[in-house]
Design an enzyme around this catalytic site. Structure first.
Site, PDB file in Angstrom:
ATOM      1  N   ARG A 109       0.844  -1.205   0.000  1.00  0.00           N
ATOM      2  CA  ARG A 109       0.000   0.000   0.000  1.00  0.00           C
ATOM      3  C   ARG A 109       0.865   1.235   0.000  1.00  0.00           C
ATOM      4  NH1 ARG A 109      -2.579   0.806   4.617  1.00  0.00           N
ATOM      5  NH2 ARG A 109      -3.974   2.315   3.671  1.00  0.00           N
TER       6      ARG A 109
ATOM      7  N   LYS B  69       2.782  -7.323  12.250  1.00  0.00           N
ATOM      8  CA  LYS B  69       2.064  -7.553  10.984  1.00  0.00           C
ATOM      9  C   LYS B  69       2.323  -8.962  10.448  1.00  0.00           C
ATOM     10  CE  LYS B  69       1.566  -5.383   6.439  1.00  0.00           C
ATOM     11  NZ  LYS B  69       1.466  -4.075   5.811  1.00  0.00           N
TER      12      LYS B  69
ATOM     13  N   ARG C 215       0.328   4.794  18.889  1.00  0.00           N
ATOM     14  CA  ARG C 215       1.319   5.457  19.756  1.00  0.00           C
ATOM     15  C   ARG C 215       1.644   4.543  20.919  1.00  0.00           C
ATOM     16  NH1 ARG C 215      -2.052  10.501  20.652  1.00  0.00           N
ATOM     17  NH2 ARG C 215      -0.783  10.924  22.467  1.00  0.00           N
TER      18      ARG C 215
HETATM   19  C1  BTN Z   1       0.705  -3.818   2.309  1.00  0.00           C
HETATM   20  O1  BTN Z   1       0.662  -4.262   3.456  1.00  0.00           O
HETATM   21  O2  BTN Z   1       1.233  -2.719   2.071  1.00  0.00           O
HETATM   22  C2  BTN Z   1       0.101  -4.630   1.199  1.00  0.00           C
HETATM   23  C3  BTN Z   1       0.981  -5.759   0.776  1.00  0.00           C
HETATM   24  C4  BTN Z   1       0.364  -6.602  -0.323  1.00  0.00           C
HETATM   25  C5  BTN Z   1       1.324  -7.617  -0.859  1.00  0.00           C
HETATM   26  C6  BTN Z   1       0.675  -8.566  -1.823  1.00  0.00           C
HETATM   27  S1  BTN Z   1       1.722  -9.907  -2.255  1.00  0.00           S
HETATM   28  C7  BTN Z   1       0.616 -10.384  -3.520  1.00  0.00           C
HETATM   29  C8  BTN Z   1       0.137  -9.112  -4.187  1.00  0.00           C
HETATM   30  N1  BTN Z   1       1.078  -8.697  -5.214  1.00  0.00           N
HETATM   31  C9  BTN Z   1       1.685  -7.558  -4.903  1.00  0.00           C
HETATM   32  O3  BTN Z   1       2.543  -7.000  -5.597  1.00  0.00           O
HETATM   33  N2  BTN Z   1       1.228  -7.094  -3.732  1.00  0.00           N
HETATM   34  C10 BTN Z   1       0.232  -7.966  -3.157  1.00  0.00           C
END
Ligand code: BTN
Length: 256
Positions: A65, A126, A254
């Site tokens: 993201r 995470k 926080r």
């Molecule tokens: C995040 O937490 O920022 C989102 C991560 C998403 C990763 C997955 S892996 C499969 C799919 N292909 C990608 O390039 N991204 C998502």
């Protein structure tokens, strides 16, 4: 010399579970791609918009993201990386990220929590990230839902918080088993969202909400206390200036 056996993916079992709901659904497993999301977006732009589950055993340019990278760490640190692509008719898209997070967390373990909008957390770390992208096609949209899940131990170098991995919770679980738990349930959840919106998922989101009642900082520097989500999935944050509805921002917890 030891030779790595090919990974046995449950493609047929997933196809059998999903195709009664989505007749033109297919499952594709590839050894390597730049990014499963990028690949499905390229295909959609070229007119290939049938529902699909695309798994890559490794990604060379995984995306996260907010323009971040999603790093693959090679065969020694197993992970599951896949995307689901499908046309979706929805009058209100805002809740889809929450629905995907709820579905992934629910299909894996009762102890998993969600950090708004859709990071899956285990004990404040995470475990999985979700990237949703859409492409407008006339009156409908094609949605690409990408999921990256840590299966085995992952290095924390370069990450702001230490990651979690699924084998901490489910010892011995591998990527194919995790996919079989997640994928059919996810497609069902997305279809339910298309028919009924976010409402049926809000209670489960609230139970798994890792931010509820916690002090948070928004990406614009605002401080406040997270107070759940509204009916559209926006994060509610009580700040000195009153209640704020956040639909898109980076939120960090926080330290208490
Ligand atoms: C995040 O937490 O920022 C989102 C991560 C998403 C990763 C997955 S892996 C499969 C799919 N292909 C990608 O390039 N991204 C998502």
């Amino acid at each position: 010399m030891s030779k790595l056996l090919p990974i046995q993916w449950p493609a047929e079992a997933i196809w059998e579970a999903v195709s009664p709901l989505l007749p033109s659904f297919s499952v594709e497993i590839l050894p390597q791609l730049d990014s499963t999301n990028s690949e499905l977006m390229r295909r959609a732009r070229a007119g290939q918009t049938d529902p699909i589950l695309l798994v890559a055993e490794s990604q060379t340019a995984g995306r996260g993201r907010l323009g971040r990278e999603w790093l693959s760490q090679g065969a020694s640190t197993p992970a599951l990386t896949f995307s689901v692509g499908l046309p979706l008719h929805s009058p209100d898209w805002s809740g889809l990220s929450l629905v995907v997070g709820v579905s992934v967390a629910t299909s894996l373990h009762p102890e998993l929590q969600l950090k708004w909008p859709n990071d899956v957390w285990f004990q404040g770390r995470k475990l999985a990230g979700i990237l949703i992208e859409t492409l407008t096609m006339g009156s409908t949209r094609y949605a690409v839902i990408g999921v990256g899940l840590n299966i085995g131990p992952r290095e924390s170098t370069g990450l702001s918080t230490a990651p979690a991995w699924l084998q901490e919770l489910l010892p011995g679980v591998d990527a194919p088993q995790a996919l079989l738990r997640i994928a059919p349930a996810l497609l069902q959840a997305v279809q339910r969202f298309e028919a009924q919106g976010l409402a049926p998922f809000l209670k489960t989101y609230a139970v798994r909400d890792a931010l509820a009642g916690r002090a948070v900082t928004l990406s614009d520097g605002t401080y406040g206390q997270a107070q759940g989500v509204d009916d559209s999935g926006a994060l509610l944050v009580h700040t000195d200036a009153g209640l704020k509805k956040i639909s898109s921002a980076e939120v960090s917890v926080r330290p208490s």
